[in-house]
Design an enzyme around this catalytic site. Structure first.
Site, PDB file in Angstrom:
ATOM      1  N   HIS A 194       2.942   2.917  -8.777  1.00 30.09           N
ATOM      2  CA  HIS A 194       2.765   1.471  -8.980  1.00 30.09           C
ATOM      3  C   HIS A 194       4.004   0.865  -9.652  1.00 30.09           C
ATOM      4  CE1 HIS A 194      -1.248   1.770  -7.548  1.00 30.09           C
ATOM      5  NE2 HIS A 194      -1.747   2.362  -8.602  1.00 30.09           N
ATOM      6  N   LEU A 210      11.551 -19.855  -3.106  1.00 24.93           N
ATOM      7  CA  LEU A 210      10.341 -19.167  -2.631  1.00 24.93           C
ATOM      8  C   LEU A 210       9.162 -19.388  -3.587  1.00 24.93           C
ATOM      9  CD1 LEU A 210       9.180 -16.769  -0.757  1.00 24.93           C
ATOM     10  CD2 LEU A 210       9.829 -15.291  -2.670  1.00 24.93           C
ATOM     11  N   ASP A 222       0.812  -1.211   0.000  1.00 24.30           N
ATOM     12  CA  ASP A 222       0.000   0.000   0.000  1.00 24.30           C
ATOM     13  C   ASP A 222       0.857   1.278   0.000  1.00 24.30           C
ATOM     14  OD1 ASP A 222      -2.291   1.484   0.060  1.00 24.30           O
ATOM     15  OD2 ASP A 222      -2.714   1.168   2.188  1.00 24.30           O
TER      16      ASP A 222
HETATM   17  C1  FPP Z   1      -2.316   0.083  -3.169  1.00 24.02           C
HETATM   18  O1  FPP Z   1      -1.735   1.379  -3.040  1.00 24.02           O
HETATM   19  C2  FPP Z   1      -1.661  -0.599  -4.263  1.00 24.02           C
HETATM   20  C3  FPP Z   1      -2.303  -1.174  -5.296  1.00 24.02           C
HETATM   21  C4  FPP Z   1      -3.766  -1.197  -5.458  1.00 24.02           C
HETATM   22  C5  FPP Z   1      -1.520  -1.817  -6.383  1.00 24.02           C
HETATM   23  C6  FPP Z   1      -0.316  -2.586  -5.930  1.00 24.02           C
HETATM   24  C7  FPP Z   1       0.447  -2.978  -7.102  1.00 24.02           C
HETATM   25  C8  FPP Z   1       1.787  -2.979  -7.189  1.00 24.02           C
HETATM   26  C9  FPP Z   1       2.692  -2.652  -6.064  1.00 24.02           C
HETATM   27  C10 FPP Z   1       2.415  -3.370  -8.456  1.00 24.02           C
HETATM   28  C11 FPP Z   1       2.598  -4.859  -8.454  1.00 24.02           C
HETATM   29  C12 FPP Z   1       3.234  -5.266  -9.703  1.00 24.02           C
HETATM   30  C13 FPP Z   1       3.619  -6.494  -9.966  1.00 24.02           C
HETATM   31  C14 FPP Z   1       4.322  -6.757 -11.217  1.00 24.02           C
HETATM   32  C15 FPP Z   1       3.383  -7.610  -9.055  1.00 24.02           C
HETATM   33  P1  FPP Z   1      -2.579   2.640  -3.446  1.00 24.02           P
HETATM   34  O2  FPP Z   1      -2.446   2.857  -4.896  1.00 24.02           O
HETATM   35  O3  FPP Z   1      -3.973   2.465  -2.967  1.00 24.02           O
HETATM   36  O4  FPP Z   1      -1.833   3.772  -2.671  1.00 24.02           O
HETATM   37  P2  FPP Z   1      -2.502   4.976  -1.875  1.00 24.02           P
HETATM   38  O5  FPP Z   1      -3.200   4.349  -0.696  1.00 24.02           O
HETATM   39  O6  FPP Z   1      -1.329   5.790  -1.477  1.00 24.02           O
HETATM   40  O7  FPP Z   1      -3.424   5.695  -2.813  1.00 24.02           O
END
Ligand code: FPP
Length: 250
Positions: free
Chosen positions: A46, A138, A29
């Site tokens: 992201h 893993l 997050d």
């Molecule tokens: C939540 O943070 C994050 C997500 C909904 C997406 C998570 C995805 C990734 C970390 C990329 C993964 C990629 C691969 C290749 C596995 P948010 O966007 O809600 O953040 P915020 O709370 O600050 O708005």
């Protein structure tokens, strides 16, 4: 520069003597806030988050963690702005088509309802699962279009179908049988679930499997997360006393 720092942590921390958890769950997050702080679009966060995921997976493999489950896209995330959803789908495709995620000892399994993804992405997922299936390091459970409630409903539906077909006696349904219908069947429950970014919620992540997991919350936004911080989380976990409903002396 950040990479240099991570590598130092990698070599020193991997020699450290401490129990290593078998299964870690991470709610990745804070990508949006990280990007906003830099005046950049959310997808920029992201992208950085995807890189951090790869580094953390590699680190988990190095220190002997057996399972890592990461929440990359929830059943609820479809309601985000269209361009953010597209950017995330593109990131998944990029990850699946670059060699970076493949040339290692890590087995990748996707959990969630893949049928809602576009055909190209579904095919890339099938390919990567097949290519990495025999790896002994893993296991990463990559949760895409995943929801804990959805997973439980799906398991209940499968059991109901078997009961309706007369192949299953409903009286025989127990926790172990239910567990065998989950996406993570056969894997131990997460020892701890880590949520960076300061939020303190489970957000529909591993609802069944989290029954006895420890929760560790950290303030760092996911794109700033490092192996060093994971070591801090492991140290915190190792201080916790897990009783599973019993008392300390038992
Ligand atoms: C939540 O943070 C994050 C997500 C909904 C997406 C998570 C995805 C990734 C970390 C990329 C993964 C990629 C691969 C290749 C596995 P948010 O966007 O809600 O953040 P915020 O709370 O600050 O708005």
């Amino acid at each position: 520069m950040a990479q240099e720092k991570d590598n130092n942590v990698l070599s020193s921390a991997s020699d450290a003597q401490r129990p290593v958890p078998e299964h870690i769950g991470i709610i990745m997050d804070g990508n949006g806030r990280w990007a906003k702080k830099r005046g950049m679009p959310r997808k920029f966060g992201h992208k950085r988050g995807a890189k951090v995921f790869e580094d953390i997976a590699e680190y988990c493999d190095k220190i002997g963690v057996k399972y890592l489950t990461v929440y990359a896209f929830s059943t609820e995330n479809w309601s985000r702005p269209k361009d953010e959803v597209s950017a995330l789908m593109k990131l998944f495709k990029d990850y699946l088509t670059t060699t970076e995620g493949k040339g290692k000892n890590i087995r990748i399994k996707f959990i969630g309802d893949m049928s809602a993804l576009d055909e190209e992405l579904q095919q890339l997922i099938v390919n990567m699962e097949a290519e990495t299936a025999s790896r002994k390091g893993l296991t990463v459970f990559l949760a895409i279009n995943y929801g804990g409630r959805d997973e439980i409903v799906r398991a209940a539906r499968q059991l109901a179908k078997e009961a309706a077909a007369g192949t299953l006696d409903p009286e025989k349904i127990d926790s172990a049988m239910f567990e065998s219908k989950l996406y993570t069947a056969g894997a131990p429950d997460p020892d701890f679930i880590l949520r960076p970014s300061g939020e303190k919620r489970l957000s529909n992540f591993m609802l069944w499997q989290a029954s006895y997991s420890e929760f560790i919350y950290m303030d760092t936004l996911w794109p700033d997360f490092t192996p060093e911080l994971l070591e801090e989380a492991i140290a915190e976990f190792n201080k916790r006393s897990r009783r599973y409903g019993k008392v300390e002396e038992q």
